[in-house]
Design an enzyme around this catalytic site. Structure first.
Site, PDB file in Angstrom:
ATOM      1  N   LYS A  81     -11.167   0.170   3.598  1.00  0.00           N
ATOM      2  CA  LYS A  81     -11.501  -0.427   4.901  1.00  0.00           C
ATOM      3  C   LYS A  81     -13.000  -0.452   5.178  1.00  0.00           C
ATOM      4  O   LYS A  81     -13.793   0.229   4.562  1.00  0.00           O
ATOM      5  CB  LYS A  81     -10.724   0.280   6.018  1.00  0.00           C
ATOM      6  CG  LYS A  81      -9.253  -0.176   6.013  1.00  0.00           C
ATOM      7  CD  LYS A  81      -8.442   0.369   7.153  1.00  0.00           C
ATOM      8  CE  LYS A  81      -6.999  -0.184   7.037  1.00  0.00           C
ATOM      9  NZ  LYS A  81      -6.053   0.531   7.892  1.00  0.00           N
TER      10      LYS A  81
ATOM     11  N   ARG B 272      -1.656   5.874   2.736  1.00  0.00           N
ATOM     12  CA  ARG B 272      -1.329   4.457   2.463  1.00  0.00           C
ATOM     13  C   ARG B 272      -2.526   3.827   1.769  1.00  0.00           C
ATOM     14  O   ARG B 272      -3.568   3.624   2.389  1.00  0.00           O
ATOM     15  CB  ARG B 272      -1.014   3.734   3.782  1.00  0.00           C
ATOM     16  CG  ARG B 272      -0.619   2.278   3.604  1.00  0.00           C
ATOM     17  CD  ARG B 272      -0.384   1.608   4.956  1.00  0.00           C
ATOM     18  NE  ARG B 272       0.053   0.231   4.785  1.00  0.00           N
ATOM     19  CZ  ARG B 272      -0.774  -0.781   4.579  1.00  0.00           C
ATOM     20  NH1 ARG B 272      -2.074  -0.589   4.530  1.00  0.00           N
ATOM     21  NH2 ARG B 272      -0.301  -2.007   4.413  1.00  0.00           N
TER      22      ARG B 272
END
Ligand code: HH2
Length: 287
Positions: free
Chosen positions: A223, A258
Site C-alpha cells: 500500500k 492479508r
C-alpha cells in the site's frame, strides 16, 4: 498441516500466524489489476499461493482502491463464476472480498467459508443475516467514507480510539443480526480513509484492537503508506515494507496478514515464530 477456518478464528488465542493470499479478479486493482482476470491465470496464481504457504485465499471481483468505481453484484459474479471452483479446489479455505450479500451467497455456495466485508455490514443490510444463517466467518473492517472519496481529506481526533469504537459497534451489530461472535475478525482498514500518520498509529496500536477479543487482520500489502515511508513508488517494489509491517503488527498482536506476496511474508513469519518459540523454551538467566 492444513489450516481450517476454526484455526483462523482462534488464532488470537493460539498465536498462529495466518497468511491470507490476495486474488484480485479485477481489471483495476491498484497493484495487480488485470493479472488474474483470465480464470486459468487466476487458478495458477491461487495454486502458487497455496504452495507458498497461504492459509486462506481471499478472492475479490471489485477493486476498493481510492477512487475506484463500484461493480454491481451481477458483474462481480460474472468475474467469479469460473474462478471460484478452481480456487476452492486448491484445498485451502476461501474468503470472498465483497460487500454485497448476493455475491457472498454465490461464493458460499461455491465453497467459500469466510466473508471479507470492507464495509463491515453497512453497505448491504442483508450481509450480516447471511453470515449468521450460513455460519460463515466474517471480517469487519473500518473504512472512513467510501473508496470513491475516502482519501479526499481523512480526519480523526483520535484515530485509534475512533477505529476501535467503530469495530466494537460493528461487533455488536453483527451479534444482533445473529452472527456468532466467535466467527468475527476485526481489521483497522489500512489505507481506507487514512493518511500516513493514521496508518502508522493503527499499526502501532494493534494491541488496542486485539483487546476487543477477536483476531486482528491487517492488510498493509504494497500500500501507498509504505511508498511514502520508503520512496518506493511502484507497488510491486513494496514487498520488504509489507514484510516489515506484518512482523511489527504480529509482535503487537495481529495474527492474520492479508498479502499479495505470500512466499516472502510466510518465510518472514516462520523465522519470527522460530525465534519466539526458542525464547519461550529458554530458562531465564535472571530471576
Ligand atoms: N485492502 C484491500 C482490499 N480488501 N480487505 C481487508 N479486510 N483489509 C484490507 O486492508 C483490504 C481488503 C485493498 O487491497 P487490494 O485488494 O490489493 O486492492 P484493490 O482494492 O485495488 O483490489
Amino acid at each position: 498441516m492444513r489450516t481450517a477456518l476454526d484455526d483462523i478464528l482462534t488464532s488470537h488465542r493460539t498465536g498462529k500466524s495466518v497468511v491470507m493470499g490476495i486474488l484480485n479478479v479485477t481489471p483495476d486493482s491498484f497493484s495487480d489489476g488485470g493479472d488474474f482476470l483470465d480464470p486459468a491465470d487466476a487458478r495458477r496464481h491461487a495454486e502458487r499461493m497455496a504452495a507458498d504457504g497461504a492459509d486462506v485465499i481471499d478472492v475479490g471481483a471489485e477493486s476498493t482502491r481510492p477512487g475506484s468505481d463500484r461493480v454491481d453484484a451481477a458483474g462481480q459474479i460474472a468475474r467469479l463464476r469460473d474462478v471460484l471452483p478452481a480456487v476452492v479446489a486448491c484445498g485451502v479455505p476461501v474468503s470472498i472480498d465483497t460487500t454485497r450479500s448476493e455475491v457472498a451467497a454465490f461464493a458460499l455456495d461455491a465453497g467459500a467459508q469466510l466473508i471479507n466485508d470492507v464495509s463491515a455490514g453497512r453497505d448491504d443490510p442483508e450481509l450480516l443475516a447471511l453470515a449468521a444463517e450460513r455460519q460463515a466467518g466474517l471480517v469487519l473492517m473500518h473504512m472512513l467514507a467510501r473508496p470513491k472519496d475516502m482519501q479526499a481529506d481523512p480526519r480523526y481526533d483520535d484515530v485509534v480510539g475512533e477505529v476501535r469504537a467503530f469495530l466494537a459497534e460493528r461487533i455488536e451489530a453483527a451479534a444482533a443480526a445473529g452472527v456468532d461472535r466467535g466467527a468475527l475478525i476485526v481489521d483497522p482498514g489500512i489505507g481506507f480513509g487514512k493518511r500516513l500518520e493514521h496508518n502508522l498509529a493503527l499499526l502501532a496500536s494493534v494491541g488496542a484492537l486485539a483487546s476487543l477479543g477477536r483476531p486482528v487482520l491487517i492488510g498493509p500489502s504494497r500500500k501507498r503508506f509504505l511508498g511514502e515511508l520508503t520512496g518506493r513508488a511502484e507497488p510491486r517494489q513494496r514487498v520488504v515494507g509489507t514484510v516489515a509491517a506484518c512482523l511489527s503488527a504480529r509482535w503487537r498482536g495481529a495474527t492474520i496478514f492479508r498479502v499479495h506476496d505470500v512466499s516472502a511474508v510466510r518465510e518472514a513469519l516462520t523465522v519470527a515464530e522460530g525465534i519466539d518459540a526458542s525464547a519461550e523454551k529458554k530458562t531465564p538467566m535472571i530471576d
